[in-house]
Each structure stands twice: as C-alpha cells, then as structure tokens.
Scaffold this motif. Structure first.
Motif, PDB file in Angstrom:
ATOM      1  N   GLN A   1      -0.705   6.778 -20.354  1.00  0.00           N
ATOM      2  CA  GLN A   1      -1.107   7.035 -18.967  1.00  0.00           C
ATOM      3  C   GLN A   1      -0.595   6.004 -18.175  1.00  0.00           C
ATOM      4  OE1 GLN A   1      -3.517   9.361 -17.472  1.00  0.00           O
ATOM      5  NE2 GLN A   1      -2.517   8.112 -15.568  1.00  0.00           N
ATOM      6  N   PRO A   2      -0.143   6.136 -17.296  1.00  0.00           N
ATOM      7  CA  PRO A   2       0.463   5.455 -16.003  1.00  0.00           C
ATOM      8  C   PRO A   2      -0.464   4.828 -15.350  1.00  0.00           C
ATOM      9  CG  PRO A   2       1.725   7.431 -15.673  1.00  0.00           C
ATOM     10  CD  PRO A   2       0.615   7.926 -16.796  1.00  0.00           C
ATOM     11  N   ILE A   3      -0.736   3.437 -15.172  1.00  0.00           N
ATOM     12  CA  ILE A   3      -1.787   2.920 -14.412  1.00  0.00           C
ATOM     13  C   ILE A   3      -1.436   1.923 -13.333  1.00  0.00           C
ATOM     14  CG2 ILE A   3      -3.669   1.200 -15.053  1.00  0.00           C
ATOM     15  CD1 ILE A   3      -3.686   1.912 -17.842  1.00  0.00           C
ATOM     16  N   LEU A   4      -2.015   1.929 -12.363  1.00  0.00           N
ATOM     17  CA  LEU A   4      -1.966   0.754 -11.159  1.00  0.00           C
ATOM     18  C   LEU A   4      -3.279   0.312 -10.964  1.00  0.00           C
ATOM     19  CD1 LEU A   4      -0.293   3.347  -8.805  1.00  0.00           C
ATOM     20  CD2 LEU A   4       0.810   1.461  -9.528  1.00  0.00           C
TER      21      LEU A   4
ATOM     22  N   PRO B   1       0.861  -1.026   0.204  1.00  0.00           N
ATOM     23  CA  PRO B   1      -0.109  -0.114   0.187  1.00  0.00           C
ATOM     24  C   PRO B   1       0.750   1.170  -0.168  1.00  0.00           C
ATOM     25  CG  PRO B   1      -0.789  -1.647   1.486  1.00  0.00           C
ATOM     26  CD  PRO B   1       0.381  -2.109   1.145  1.00  0.00           C
ATOM     27  N   GLU B   2       1.917   1.155   0.718  1.00  0.00           N
ATOM     28  CA  GLU B   2       2.703   2.506   0.808  1.00  0.00           C
ATOM     29  C   GLU B   2       3.455   2.925  -0.577  1.00  0.00           C
ATOM     30  OE1 GLU B   2       2.311   0.897   4.637  1.00  0.00           O
ATOM     31  OE2 GLU B   2       2.822  -0.266   2.804  1.00  0.00           O
ATOM     32  N   ALA B   3       3.969   1.506  -1.113  1.00  0.00           N
ATOM     33  CA  ALA B   3       4.729   1.833  -2.656  1.00  0.00           C
ATOM     34  C   ALA B   3       3.710   2.238  -3.651  1.00  0.00           C
ATOM     35  CB  ALA B   3       5.205   0.529  -3.073  1.00  0.00           C
ATOM     36  N   PHE B   4       2.259   1.696  -3.514  1.00  0.00           N
ATOM     37  CA  PHE B   4       1.306   1.948  -4.272  1.00  0.00           C
ATOM     38  C   PHE B   4       0.777   3.571  -4.414  1.00  0.00           C
ATOM     39  CE2 PHE B   4      -3.138   1.853  -5.778  1.00  0.00           C
ATOM     40  CZ  PHE B   4      -3.337   0.937  -6.592  1.00  0.00           C
ATOM     41  N   GLU B   5       0.534   4.046  -3.080  1.00  0.00           N
ATOM     42  CA  GLU B   5       0.141   5.290  -2.984  1.00  0.00           C
ATOM     43  C   GLU B   5       1.383   6.166  -3.277  1.00  0.00           C
ATOM     44  OE1 GLU B   5      -2.365   7.512   0.510  1.00  0.00           O
ATOM     45  OE2 GLU B   5      -0.414   6.506   1.167  1.00  0.00           O
ATOM     46  N   ALA B   6       2.630   5.859  -3.044  1.00  0.00           N
ATOM     47  CA  ALA B   6       3.692   6.775  -3.479  1.00  0.00           C
ATOM     48  C   ALA B   6       3.898   6.613  -5.045  1.00  0.00           C
ATOM     49  CB  ALA B   6       5.022   6.331  -2.958  1.00  0.00           C
ATOM     50  N   ILE B   7       3.476   5.643  -5.684  1.00  0.00           N
ATOM     51  CA  ILE B   7       3.747   5.800  -7.031  1.00  0.00           C
ATOM     52  C   ILE B   7       2.633   6.552  -7.796  1.00  0.00           C
ATOM     53  CG2 ILE B   7       3.712   4.336  -9.193  1.00  0.00           C
ATOM     54  CD1 ILE B   7       5.121   2.410  -7.506  1.00  0.00           C
ATOM     55  N   ALA B   8       1.225   6.241  -7.094  1.00  0.00           N
ATOM     56  CA  ALA B   8       0.117   7.151  -7.759  1.00  0.00           C
ATOM     57  C   ALA B   8       0.270   8.350  -7.372  1.00  0.00           C
ATOM     58  CB  ALA B   8      -1.117   6.453  -6.686  1.00  0.00           C
ATOM     59  N   ASN B   9       1.067   9.015  -6.458  1.00  0.00           N
ATOM     60  CA  ASN B   9       1.264  10.553  -6.436  1.00  0.00           C
ATOM     61  C   ASN B   9       2.169  10.959  -7.439  1.00  0.00           C
ATOM     62  OD1 ASN B   9      -0.767  10.540  -4.557  1.00  0.00           O
ATOM     63  ND2 ASN B   9       0.368   9.932  -2.911  1.00  0.00           N
TER      64      ASN B   9
END
Length: 470
Positions: A313-316, A260-268
């Motif tokens: 578009q970057p996608i997660l 979750p930490e890495a996911f949120e950081a990359i999203a931002n």
C-alpha cells in the motif's frame, strides 16, 4: 565474552550481540542493521555469523542486509529453505566464535525450522540459550504459524512438547534464557514483562514446562485461547524467507519532504493512504480528511500490521516534527516499504495552504455518563475480546468488536446512527473512529479516557466472576 540484548519495546523483540576475541554473532537482528555494524566496528570486531532462530512472522529481520554489508554467514536451523545464501545447520552442529561455541538445538514446534542456540563459554560450560520463539519467559511460542505446511497446529504443538522435553528441559537450571520476545508480542499468550531469566525458574513457573504434563494436556493448554494471528504475520514470514529491498532504499524513498501540493497530488495519483502518526489528542483536534490515525505513542507497528492489509500500500505520512525517519523505519520493520514521503511542516502547513481539515468530537467520561443516563445511546467498545469479557458496560445498546477485526465488521454498525466509541484508554478508539470516518461513518463521538475512566463512574458494569468449583 560479551552478550548484549538489544530490546525494541514497540515490537517486544530482543536481538542479541555476542562477541568473543574479535568475532561477533548477531541473533535475530532488526531491519535497520547499521547499528550492529557500528557496534562491531567500535569494538574492533568483525561480524562472523547471523543466527536466525526461525522465519519470523511478526517483524522483518535484518539478516539479508546485514549479510550483504559484512559478508557474515546467515545460519538457520535444519530444513530452512530461502532465496538467498544461508547455512542450514544440522541438529547439534557447532559454530566457533572466538573462544566461544554456539551449538544448534533443533526445536521445531513454533515453526518447523525453529532452533535454539546454546552458548558454550570458554571453559566449555553451558552458559545460555537463545530460545527464539520456542521458549519465552512465562510461555512458549504459538504453534500455528508454519509456512505452507500440511501439518496442523495440533501436530506442531506436539512437536513443541517434544522439543521442550528433549532439548530444553534437560539443560541445567542455571542456564540463562534469552528469548526473542517479551510481554506485548502476539507470538504467545502470556509472556512475562521480564526479558531475561534462568531456566530453573521457568521449570518452576512456566505452565508449559510442568514436569507431570502429558503431551495431550500440553497441546490443549497451548492452543487454548490462542487468537488468530494478525494478517501481516504470514506476509512478513515470506519476506524473511525470500528477501526484500534494502532498508536504506526504503528509508530514502520514504523520508522525502513534500509540499501540500505535492502531497495531495501523490495521494490522488497513487491512491495513497494518508497515515497520521501524531498523538490521538492532536488527531482529534485537526486532521486531513480521510486520513487514518495510528499513533507512534502506542503499539504503532503491530497496529499498522493488523489494520493495513496490503504491505505494498502506498503510504503518505503526517508526523510530529523530527519523527519522519523513525516512522519510516518502524513501518519497514513490519514490511511496509512503500512510504512515498511526508508532509513537510505537518498539519500546520496543510492548514496554512487553505486546504480542508476535519475534527473528531471527543467528550469526557462525565459528559458521556450524563448522556448515557438521559437517553438511549449507541456505544461501541473496540477492546480485545478478553478485555470485553472481563468487564464491560451493560446495555442492549452496547456493541463490541475488537479493533483488530474492524475491517470485517463494517456491516455490523449503521452509518445512520450515532456511536460513542471507547477502548481502554483512548488510543484504539481514535484509530477505530478514523477508519470508520474514512469509510463514511460520520456520526462518531470518542470517549476520552476510555473504559479506564468509565469503570470509575456509577454506570452499570458487568464484571465477569469465575464460577466457584464446588
């Protein structure tokens, strides 16, 4: 002789594996090409040719990757120009494949380089045509997708008429027809659910092959009611023309588990789109704020293509467990190669980390019916234009625009009003609600079951009836 149709339902697309005496041809391969290599290896055969019926617009073909893996020659029809090595065939040119012959019939109209491949068997008999988007079962290809051409769609429709009359219809009725697409494809208007047929049946039943049809009538009928092509079509066609990253590279980057930490950081950091591909019911119950829903259980890849306007578009990803690789693969089929990873453990991991989640209110059709009768409420119908015109809920407070064009209709609705959203069954309405929520529309209620349920109530319905000709 071995002919195998490899049909992919979510794209309504047919690729073909043809084998004779240890030699193989692949026609219109999908982006993930190892399946063809493995199939040939299992048969102790070698892939000799990769035939492309045209520059596809609705998916990214695997021809470039497959040629690199196997050394096979990529064959396009006359006039094709690319940034990689191909054999641009001449009209009527023949290619030997074991004991078979594949003859190129140049059939421009859908696009300029469009070609039909005639398979001649070991006894020198015409056996089948691989008709690409020139001829479908029940329809023909749309003539408005030519890349960088000064020709109008009317010009191309006229070419298609000539191609069908001069190259296809003179062939014998018992010729097998293997088209590139079936029902569900946006490459035509009225494609059959069947994916293999015979030419004689098409001559009898396909409106575009009517024997007494004039060119003017053909042009009018082919163009009548044709919807604008999805925005990603031209972009996919250019990828097929100029090349792309290898599928393995795309898969390795996208199939990366993230905390979750890495996911949120990359999203931002990357301004990434969070794409939730679970079921609509799961999304309604809980989802990450500002995430977009497009579920794998529907027309996933085409809807991504229609609604996400930037291929880069970057996608997660938020996926069901075990569906991570499939999701990256299906995105790559329509050119979305910039997936950066997925949330390991899914939405439950996000919840367990203490991060915020949101829900979408969804009500039954009975609740909606009661509410509609008690007070004036705003209803948003996001079905396609034809669906709406055929039958819809009556009322001055009922608004419509197709989900396909939601990005162009944000100003048509008011953020301060409450909207009850429906489609036909519930999939598209949740997509629409997720997009609107991400744009700041917070007063939304989904109608579970959609119009399929609404039309069985006693609510006022407008049912289009075709006027009788006197």
């Amino acid at each position: 002789m071995k002919i195998e149709q490899i049909y992919t339902g979510c794209l309504a697309q047919g690729a073909y594996y043809i084998e004779s005496n240890g030699e193989v041809a692949i026609i219109d391969p999908l982006r993930e090409t190892q399946q063809y290599v493995d199939k040939a290896n299992n048969e102790n055969a070698k892939i000799k040719y990769i035939f492309e019926t045209h520059f596809h617009a609705d998916f990214v073909s695997g021809h470039v990757d497959l040629a690199k893996k196997t050394g096979a020659t990529i064959v396009y029809g006359p006039g094709a120009e690319t940034n990689y090595d191909i054999h641009a065939a001449k009209d009527n040119e023949e290619f030997k494949l074991g004991n078979l012959t594949i003859k190129v019939l140049h059939t421009p109209g859908h696009t300029l380089e469009s070609s039909t491949f005639l398979l001649i068997d070991e006894n020198n008999n015409n056996h089948a045509i691989f008709s690409g988007d020139t001829l479908f079962l029940g329809d023909v290809g749309r003539p408005d997708l030519a890349i960088k051409s000064d020709l109008t769609k009317e010009d191309l429709a006229g070419m298609l008429f000539d191609s069908l009359r001069n190259k296809i219809m003179p062939l014998a009725d018992n010729i097998i027809v293997y088209p590139a697409h079936g029902a569900g494809s946006a490459c035509g208007k009225n494609l059959s659910k069947e994916t293999v047929g015979v030419l004689g049946d098409q001559k009898k039943t396909n409106y575009a092959l009517r024997a007494d049809m004039t060119k003017e009538e053909f042009v009018k009928e082919v163009l009548d009611g044709i919807a604008p092509p999805p925005q990603y079509f031209a972009k996919n066609a250019m990828m097929n023309k100029f090349g792309y990253d290898t599928f393995e590279t795309v898969l390795k980057k996208g199939n990366t588990p993230l905390t979750p930490e890495a996911f949120e950081a990359i999203a931002n950091q990357e301004d990434a789109l969070v794409l939730d591909v679970r079921t609509e019911k799961d999304f309604v119950k809980s989802h990450i704020p500002n995430s977009i829903f497009i579920g794998l259980n529907g027309g996933f890849a085409p809807w991504v293509g229609a609604l996400v306007t930037d291929l880069k578009q970057p996608i997660l990803l938020i996926t069901p467990e075990g569906k991570e690789q499939e999701t990256v693969t299906r995105l790559s089929r329509v050119g979305y190669d910039n997936t950066l990873g997925y949330l390991k453990g899914g939405i439950n991991t996000w919840k367990d980390s203490g991060r915020d989640i949101e829900t979408l209110k969804s009500i039954s059709v009975d609740e909606f019916s009661n509410q509609f009768k008690k007070e004036t409420i705003n209803v948003l119908d996001v079905r396609k234009d034809g669906e709406y015109k055929s039958m819809h809920l009556e009322g001055n407070n009922v608004q419509h625009f197709a989900l396909d064009y939601i990005n162009d209709n944000m100003n048509a609705i008011d953020k301060n009003k409450m909207y009850y959203i429906h489609c036909a069954g519930g999939y598209r309405s949740v997509i629409a609600a997720s997009i609107l929520k991400a744009r700041g529309f917070n007063n939304l209620i989904d109608i579970a079951g959609g119009f399929g349920a609404i039309k069985n109530t006693d609510l006022p319905i407008t049912d289009f009836i075709c006027p009788t000709t006197l």
